[in-house]
Every structure is written in C-alpha cells, then in structure tokens.
Scaffold this motif. Structure first.
Motif, short mmCIF file in Angstrom:
data_model
loop_
_atom_site.label_atom_id
_atom_site.label_comp_id
_atom_site.label_asym_id
_atom_site.label_seq_id
_atom_site.Cartn_x
_atom_site.Cartn_y
_atom_site.Cartn_z
N VAL A 66 -12.68 -0.39 8.83
CA VAL A 66 -14.08 -0.17 8.48
C VAL A 66 -14.56 1.09 9.18
N LEU A 67 -15.00 2.06 8.38
CA LEU A 67 -15.43 3.35 8.91
C LEU A 67 -16.94 3.43 9.00
N GLY A 68 -17.42 4.25 9.90
CA GLY A 68 -18.84 4.53 9.98
C GLY A 68 -19.24 5.50 8.87
N THR A 69 -20.50 5.77 8.80
CA THR A 69 -21.01 6.66 7.74
C THR A 69 -21.27 8.08 8.25
N GLU A 70 -21.20 8.27 9.57
CA GLU A 70 -21.37 9.61 10.10
C GLU A 70 -20.10 10.42 9.87
N SER A 71 -20.26 11.68 9.52
CA SER A 71 -19.10 12.51 9.22
C SER A 71 -19.17 13.82 10.00
N ASN A 72 -18.02 14.34 10.33
CA ASN A 72 -17.88 15.62 11.01
C ASN A 72 -16.70 16.32 10.39
N GLU A 73 -16.93 17.51 9.87
CA GLU A 73 -15.86 18.19 9.14
C GLU A 73 -14.69 18.57 10.05
N ASN A 74 -14.90 18.52 11.36
CA ASN A 74 -13.83 18.89 12.30
C ASN A 74 -13.16 17.68 12.93
N ALA A 75 -13.54 16.47 12.48
CA ALA A 75 -12.96 15.27 13.07
C ALA A 75 -12.89 14.16 12.02
N LEU A 76 -12.03 13.19 12.28
CA LEU A 76 -11.95 12.03 11.39
C LEU A 76 -13.21 11.18 11.52
N THR A 77 -13.47 10.42 10.47
CA THR A 77 -14.63 9.53 10.47
C THR A 77 -14.46 8.45 11.54
N PRO A 78 -15.52 8.17 12.30
CA PRO A 78 -15.42 7.12 13.34
C PRO A 78 -15.02 5.77 12.74
N VAL A 79 -14.19 5.03 13.47
CA VAL A 79 -13.74 3.71 13.05
C VAL A 79 -14.58 2.66 13.77
N LEU A 80 -15.25 1.80 12.99
CA LEU A 80 -16.07 0.75 13.58
C LEU A 80 -15.27 -0.50 13.89
N ALA A 81 -14.25 -0.80 13.07
CA ALA A 81 -13.45 -2.01 13.30
C ALA A 81 -12.15 -1.93 12.50
N ILE A 82 -11.12 -2.56 13.02
CA ILE A 82 -9.85 -2.75 12.31
C ILE A 82 -9.48 -4.22 12.41
N VAL A 83 -9.27 -4.87 11.30
CA VAL A 83 -8.89 -6.28 11.30
C VAL A 83 -7.61 -6.45 10.48
N SER A 84 -6.79 -7.39 10.89
CA SER A 84 -5.51 -7.65 10.22
C SER A 84 -5.41 -9.10 9.81
N GLY A 85 -4.65 -9.35 8.75
CA GLY A 85 -4.46 -10.69 8.24
C GLY A 85 -2.99 -11.01 8.10
N GLN A 86 -2.54 -11.27 6.88
CA GLN A 86 -1.18 -11.75 6.63
C GLN A 86 -0.19 -10.60 6.46
N THR A 87 -0.15 -9.72 7.46
CA THR A 87 0.78 -8.58 7.38
C THR A 87 2.23 -9.03 7.49
N ALA A 88 2.49 -10.07 8.28
CA ALA A 88 3.86 -10.54 8.43
C ALA A 88 4.40 -11.13 7.13
N GLU A 89 3.53 -11.73 6.36
CA GLU A 89 3.96 -12.40 5.13
C GLU A 89 4.04 -11.45 3.95
N TYR A 90 3.06 -10.54 3.85
CA TYR A 90 2.99 -9.70 2.65
C TYR A 90 3.15 -8.21 2.93
N GLY A 91 3.32 -7.84 4.22
CA GLY A 91 3.39 -6.42 4.55
C GLY A 91 1.99 -5.85 4.74
N VAL A 92 1.95 -4.56 5.12
CA VAL A 92 0.67 -3.91 5.36
C VAL A 92 0.13 -3.34 4.05
#
Length: 323
Positions: free
Chosen positions: A210-236
């Motif tokens: 989940v990314l924020g809405t602020e943008s900077n042309e010299n940097a990647l968009t800020p990340v607000l959260a990363i969540v994972s689920g059934q990666t072991a079963e179905y892959g990423v």
C-alpha cells in the motif's frame, strides 16, 4: 399466472401477461423487469414514464407482495402479426439516480448515511430504512456525475475505512440502504437444475503493498504498509494499492489485508425460483453461505431463476475495494 402487473395504479394487466422476468446485479442500481403482453389491436397505448408495479406471492406464504414497486415504464415496443404483442422494460425508480447528474460538495466528517439523506432531500426522494453507516468520510468534491456514482463512492470509502458494505435499494416505503448479506430470511437453494463452480488463481493476491499518495520525482513513492498472505501455497502474487482515502499506516494495513485473496471461486446456479431474492442477499447453497452477485427470475408456476454467487470476501474486494 399468480403475478399481477398494474399500470398507472388502475389498469390490471394480469390476463394479458405472457411472461415476466426480473433481473438484478451488484453492477446496477435499479431492479429491472421485462414484461411481454398479448393485447388486442385496440388496446390503449403504454408510454415511457408511466407508473407501473409488479406483485407476486412468495414461496411459503399466501398473500402477494410487491416485487418491483415503485416502478416506471422505461422502454416499450409492439409488433403486430395475427395478434399484437407488447414488450415493456421497466425499472424501479432508483433508475433516476443513475440517469441524473449533479455537482456536490461535502465537508469532512459526515457519513454515507447522512450524505444519502442530503441527496434525498435535494431530489425530493422518499426515504425508507437508512441505517447509520458510522464511518466518517473525508471531504468530497463531486463534479458533474450521476447521483448514483456519488452514493457508491461514499459507500466504497466507508468499506475502505473499515466500515460495513451497503448498497442503495428502492422499496415500496422509499429509498434505503441494504447491508450486504443482511437479509433476515436466508433461502436454501433447492430444485437445482444445473450448478457450475469455477476455480482460478487469475485474481489471487498473496501480497499487497500500500503506497502513499505523495510523490517525488527523485524518489520512490512512500510505502505505508506491506501485508502477506498465502505466499507459501500460491507463490508471490503482489498487488500495488494507492488510495487517496487511506492516510495512516493502520488504515493501510487494514486495506492491504482486505485485498489479500486466495484462489477464486464462483458459482452459477439454475434452480426453482424464489422470487424475492435480490442481488446482495445471502443464500445457502450446498451448506455454504454465499452472496448473490446477480439474479434473473423467470416468473411463473413454477418459476425458474439463474444466480451468480460469490463469497462475502470476494464481493467486498471486487465491488467495494478495487479501484
């Protein structure tokens, strides 16, 4: 036929009915009916804009109820060979919300329920049960668009912020909000003629960033959260989400978790008709509680219906969370 069609609150057309079908889906706001009539050559004309209603007797009771009311004739056509046949397309009166445009400004802090009441007051729409959606919404500026699109935008923001799922629904008492799966009677589907189950990884999501809405042309968009689920079963299988309604890490985590999805499963069922079932209702199919995403009733004795069914989680993701 144990169904009645009444035009202009005075013309009873039961004896003229050849067929009636009713269709509803979560993709449309207004309940739609199609009526075919067999009439004499001198039958008075039916015109778009006229008031119409459809009634019938539900399963297990003896008294008729309104199935589509208040309704309006939207399209009509006729053909003459040896006899005259007339076909009507009718909608309940929420069709006007889908066809009428406006501009609106709403301050921050109001709820979807409050905003619906404001639309109703502005457009002189009678209201029925409007439960409190509780979630406070951000400031919204709606430029020229349909009233329905504004209502749905508010209801989707409510879900993205952790609230319940609601859809607008017209009733004989007026316009209300119906909670998805909130029907008091949960019908068990019986008399199954055909049932198809589809399973796929096509829409599976096992990781969400989940990314924020602020943008900077010299940097990647800020990340607000990363969540994972059934990666072991179905892959990423990662999905990127960026939503202006989501500002905090906690809200971003909730949104990300709600977007996680295992293998997809949907069901198509043809069975004996239960004429009061609407899109958004919960039904019992093979012991599973599923949500009706679309239904087509072919009214008759006995009637027939075709339904598309999904899980509660799939409905939430597909109709309320996806961009």
């Amino acid at each position: 036929m144990s169904y009645e069609v009444v035009l202009q609150n005075k013309y009873y057309l039961r004896e003229l009915i050849e067929s009636i079908s009713l269709s509803d889906s979560l993709d449309q706001i207004a309940y739609q009916g199609s009526i075919t009539l067999k009439v004499s050559a001198d039958f008075p004309g039916i015109e778009p804009g006229q008031e119409i209603r459809i009634s019938g007797v539900p399963f297990g009771v003896t008294n008729p109820v309104y199935l589509l009311h208040p309704g309006v004739v939207w399209d009509c056509s006729s053909s003459i060979s040896q006899t005259k046949h007339m076909t009507l397309t009718v909608y309940d009166r929420t069709i006007y919300l889908a066809k009428s445009e406006d501009e609106c400004l709403f301050a921050a802090g109001g709820t979807a329920s409050q905003r619906l009441k404001k639309h109703a007051a502005d457009w002189n729409i009678k209201l029925a049960n409007v439960p409190d959606t509780k979630t406070k919404l951000k400031k919204s500026v709606y430029r020229a668009q349909t009233i329905y699109s504004m209502i749905m935008a508010d209801l989707k923001e409510t879900v993205k912020s952790g609230g319940e799922m609601y859809i607008p629904r017209m009733t004989p008492s007026g316009l209300g909000l119906f909670k998805i799966g909130g029907n008091e009677t949960v019908w068990k589907l019986e008399g199954i003629e055909e049932a198809t189950q589809s399973r796929t990884l096509e829409e599976t999501v096992t990781k969400v960033k989940v990314l924020g809405t602020e943008s900077n042309e010299n940097a990647l968009t800020p990340v607000l959260a990363i969540v994972s689920g059934q990666t072991a079963e179905y892959g990423v299988l990662q999905k990127i989400v960026q939503d202006e309604d989501v500002k905090t890490a906690d809200a971003a985590k909730k949104l990300g978790e709600s977007m996680l999805k295992g293998k997809g499963a949907s069901y198509s069922v043809s069975c004996t008709d239960l004429n009061t079932i609407r899109a958004g209702d919960k039904v019992n199919f093979n012991g599973m509680g599923l949500i009706v995403t679309s239904v087509n009733h072919q009214l008759g004795e006995p009637g027939h219906m075709t339904l598309e069914l999904s899980t509660f989680e799939d409905v939430k993701r597909r109709y309320f969370l996806e961009q």
